[in-house]
Design an enzyme around this catalytic site. Structure first.
Site, PDB file in Angstrom:
ATOM      1  CG  ASP A 136      -0.215   0.114   2.525  1.00 42.75           C
ATOM      2  OD1 ASP A 136       0.867  -0.484   2.635  1.00 42.75           O
ATOM      3  OD2 ASP A 136      -0.722   0.781   3.436  1.00 42.75           O
ATOM      4  CD  GLU A 137      -0.442   4.665   3.313  1.00 44.01           C
ATOM      5  OE1 GLU A 137      -1.390   5.300   3.759  1.00 44.01           O
ATOM      6  OE2 GLU A 137       0.555   4.354   4.018  1.00 44.01           O
ATOM      7  CB  VAL A 138       3.509   2.444  -4.087  1.00 45.39           C
ATOM      8  CG1 VAL A 138       4.589   2.800  -5.100  1.00 45.39           C
ATOM      9  CG2 VAL A 138       3.810   1.083  -3.454  1.00 45.39           C
TER      10      VAL A 138
END
Length: 606
Positions: free
Chosen positions: A371-373
């Protein structure tokens, strides 16, 4: 079930205890209109008085009110109790040699829980009937250490009976250790301490057929932002076992710290841990995994990548934008850091990490994060830009998603290498990679489960389900238990405020979220991201809200939280007796005066 009135007479057991005006002030309870009503005891009513636990057992909607989570199947029981001799409780357990340590530990835990509600063993009345607890497994052909998987049958039946003055018998039947363990948990909740007569009592007769509605019933704990001792993690597992939650999702590492011992890559934890004392050794992990097994809990590790990495990797030259400033341009919170997928030397190191994690956890499901790349982080690296351009790619967002897909493919190959022929199920968080059309290009629905952390009403959930993926639901608007604190990277409150009450957790209906795709919902997890939580506040953040989730996942009730409130208040008190620092919900007066505290909105008068 019979009406409760005869109970007041039937429970007038031979009381070997004096009661006079000079004794302690003592209260008992009467069941009036399906509600436990507190009454002051005197010489006239003492013989027919019942204690609050006994009243909670019988006074309700046909299910013993001391059981949490509520059984999902058929429940039938008589409304009277038997006195149990605490010195004469016998266990007839399976004799499988490789499971012997599990049964011994479960027996010891059962006895500890039995006495948890007794304020002083010295005042406990002796005598009563023997209790024989028998566990019968439907199959004893395989003498192996059991492993909880997505295919494990966790159902059980519990039968309690007695005749004349003979011993009380409790027989638990299940397919395997895990179902039987749940049966022991339920048995412990209908074996109560009566503080009026100062004795242990058990239902005289009961038949319970029980099974979980969802396979995946979990809690997530992040041990990177703040470190949590092994003792505090075990305490969490203890509480999970009480409510039959079966998955401890361990988010071990992140950009803030790397507290996981990796013997093949010692620089990671030596450089990345907050201190040498704040490292989970292989011995610690083995201890926690086995502690969970005894309690019917899989301990599932997560190694989050390609984002959420930083501390511990400083000298390896394979991290982009580590601790870059201003951080808000590159990540959602400091310190920033993402793997550089173009560095070939990265993947052998990942393989080392995966290998040791698989040796330690033996997971049936492995969480790879995802997540949250940040595209801006990768786009700030000339090395990454040059690599992509040499491939003939551009530098648009879709090209960076392609880079992400490249990383995920290479990382998954390393997982499969260390897992040999197992090919474990893989879980990823919802992200840009799970959005349409990228999910079709890079993620095989036969391999990947998707964990939802967006809101429960997000239309992207249906996009994922329509494509055949199985999901685990952790919608932040109901299941992020760190919500509701002050902001720590900005003013005001933290990003997912307000605080989420147990009522919203209880009413977070997974069937409504999934719609026509209910069969693809594995279950749910509540999460504690630990930026503002450590082991000193852990219990009160999880409990009793995680118990509300547990009942949603075990029995999937059609009723709202209002129908469960009286049981929840009693359950919260039980958690406290078990040394779980569960958050107080109401004044204790509300526990003792059922349904006199909540007010429906339409009843409010100002």
């Amino acid at each position: 079930m019979k009406v409760l009135a005869p109970l007041l007479v039937v429970l007038a057991l031979s009381v070997q205890r004096s009661c006079s005006a000079g004794d302690d002030l003592i209260y008992g309870y009467e069941c009036q209109q399906s509600r436990c009503v507190k009454v002051e005891l005197d010489a006239q009513n003492f013989q027919k008085a019942i204690s609050l636990p006994v009243c909670r057992l019988f006074c309700g909607d046909g299910v013993p009110g001391t059981i949490w989570p509520r059984p999902s199947g058929l429940v039938n029981f008589d409304n009277y109790m038997l006195t149990v001799d605490p010195d004469n409780i016998q266990f007839i357990l399976p004799t499988l040699s490789k499971q012997a340590h599990l049964w011994a530990a479960s027996k010891e835990r059962f006895m500890q829980m039995l006495y948890a509600g007794v304020p002083n063993k010295n005042i406990l009345k002796k005598g009563g009937r023997p209790l024989i607890v028998t566990v019968e497994l439907q199959s004893t052909l395989d003498d192996v250490v059991p492993k909880l998987t997505l295919d494990t049958d966790e159902s059980y039946t519990l039968q309690i009976s007695s005749s004349n003055n003979s011993a009380a018998t409790a027989t638990i039947t299940a397919s395997n250790y895990f179902g039987a363990r749940h049966g022991l948990e339920t048995l412990s909740q209908v074996l109560i301490y009566d503080d009026i007569r100062r004795e242990l009592q058990i239902l005289a007769r009961a038949d319970i057929d029980d099974r979980p509605a969802f396979k995946w019933r979990g809690l997530l704990l992040d041990t990177s932002r703040n470190f949590f001792s092994v003792k505090s993690i075990k305490r969490t597992l203890d509480a999970m076992a009480v409510v039959k939650l079966n998955t401890f999702h361990w988010h071990i590492t992140d950009s803030h710290s790397f507290p996981l011992e990796v013997k093949s890559q010692p620089e990671l934890y030596k450089l990345g841990a907050y201190s040498p004392r704040k490292v989970y050794s292989h011995e610690d992990i083995a201890d926690i995994v086995e502690y969970g097994r005894v309690r019917g809990i899989r301990v599932m590790p997560e190694f989050d990548a390609p984002a959420h990495v930083g501390e511990g990797w400083q000298h390896k030259d394979m991290i982009a934008c580590f601790n870059a400033q201003p951080w808000k341009n590159y990540c959602v919170e400091p310190p920033c850091g993402q793997f550089d997928p173009t560095v070939e030397d990265l993947y052998p190191i990942l393989e080392d990490i995966y290998r040791e994690m698989f040796e330690l956890f033996d997971p049936d499901v492995f969480h790879m994060g995802g997540d949250e790349v940040s595209v801006d982080c990768w786009n700030s690296s000339k090395r990454i830009q040059d690599w992509m351009l040499q491939k003939g790619w551009g530098l648009k967002e879709s090209d960076f998603i392609r880079l992400w897909g490249h990383f995920q493919t290479e990382a998954l190959n390393r997982v499969d290498t260390v897992a040999h022929s197992q090919q474990p199920s893989i879980t990823l968080w919802t992200s840009r990679l799970t959005d349409v059309p990228y999910i079709d290009d890079y993620l095989d629905k036969e391999r990947y489960n998707i964990q939802i952390w967006t809101t429960g009403g997000d239309s992207k959930i249906k996009d994922i389900l329509k494509r055949g993926y199985r999901i685990i639901i952790s919608n932040y608007d109901a299941l992020y238990f760190d919500c509701g604190g002050p902001g720590w990277v900005q003013g005001g409150n933290n990003w997912c405020s307000p605080y989420i009450g147990w009522q919203k957790v209880y009413d977070n209906d997974l069937d409504n979220i999934a719609g026509d795709y209910k069969s693809q919902v594995l279950g749910a997890e509540a999460a504690i991201w630990s930026e503002q939580i450590d082991e000193h506040t852990l219990d009160s953040r999880f409990w009793p809200r995680a118990s509300a989730l547990a009942e949603r996942l075990w029995s999937n009730p059609k009723q709202s939280w209002r129908s469960a409130e009286a049981r929840m208040l009693y359950h919260r008190q039980r958690l406290s007796e078990l040394d779980i620092g569960a958050e107080s919900m109401q004044p204790e007066w509300c526990l003792q005066n059922e349904n006199q505290c909540p007010i429906d909105a339409y009843d409010r008068k100002f």
